[in-house]
Design an enzyme around this catalytic site. Structure first.
Site, PDB file in Angstrom:
ATOM      1  CB  CYS A  60     -35.293  55.415  24.080  1.00 17.92           C
ATOM      2  SG  CYS A  60     -36.516  56.761  24.114  1.00 17.92           S
ATOM      3  CG  HIS A 162     -38.821  52.243  24.937  1.00 19.57           C
ATOM      4  ND1 HIS A 162     -37.878  52.324  25.926  1.00 19.57           N
ATOM      5  CD2 HIS A 162     -39.206  53.504  24.672  1.00 19.57           C
ATOM      6  CE1 HIS A 162     -37.704  53.591  26.262  1.00 19.57           C
ATOM      7  NE2 HIS A 162     -38.495  54.325  25.502  1.00 19.57           N
ATOM      8  CD  GLU A 164     -37.382  48.874  26.705  1.00 19.70           C
ATOM      9  OE1 GLU A 164     -37.614  49.991  27.193  1.00 19.70           O
ATOM     10  OE2 GLU A 164     -36.760  48.727  25.618  1.00 19.70           O
TER      11      GLU A 164
END
Length: 184
Positions: A60, A162, A164
């Site tokens: 990001c 992202h 994650e």
């Protein structure tokens, strides 16, 4: 071992948890964007990592920091590792800014280690995108403009989305990055 650079503007806790979930150890370093990276001498460390051909992944804002400069709040120099400029997502596209949500990745570089993400969805949260030469763009997502989702230059990688927060697709991408590290 993976080092996580925390500049107080990211989601390092979730990144660290995702890496641990897939069996990769991670350690964090504290900073707060480019000025704090500079204050703490981390810019030199990051450039040394790149010069030593050690794999580097920016997520990001971390991806955006890899580029020459950002237009956010006026021109701000970045790390200059990949040529390009970070620009605001135009607000005249009829789409909400910040861009928050799932988008499909269109593959631009079939030779990439991340080519398995083709046509898969990842989770984006951002108001800025990178304007760079197509040779560095691995995937794009359509958000009224083509937003680079993954960028690459040598052993330097960036993900605008992202991983994650992108479920199994994101974990697979982090595993792929982990495999790059193991091969070094």
């Amino acid at each position: 071992m993976i080092a996580i650079i925390d500049y107080d503007a990211g989601n390092t806790f979730n990144v660290q948890k995702a890496l641990q979930h897939i069996g990769l150890d991670a350690v964090g370093a504290y900073a707060s964007a480019v000025s704090v990276l500079r204050e703490r001498g981390l810019i030199d460390v990051i450039h040394e990592v790149v010069e030593r051909n050690i794999p580097l992944l920016g997520i990001c804002l971390g991806m955006q920091l890899l580029f020459d400069e950002s237009e956010e709040y006026g021109p701000t120099p970045g790390l200059g590792i990949i040529p390009g400029t970070v620009k605001a997502i135009p607000n005249n596209l009829g789409l909400r800014v910040p861009h928050m949500g799932w988008n499909q990745n269109t593959l631009c570089r079939k030779d990439s280690v991340f080519s398995d993400v083709a046509d898969k969805y990842t989770y984006f949260v951002h108001s800025y995108y990178v304007d760079t030469d197509s040779q560095y763009i691995t995937t794009t997502a359509d958000y009224g403009i083509k937003v680079p989702g993954i960028v690459e230059r040598g052993n330097v990688y960036g993900m605008q989305f992202h991983p994650e927060k992108s479920g199994n697709v994101g974990l697979d991408l982090l595993r792929t990055f982990g495999n790059i590290i193991v091969k070094k």
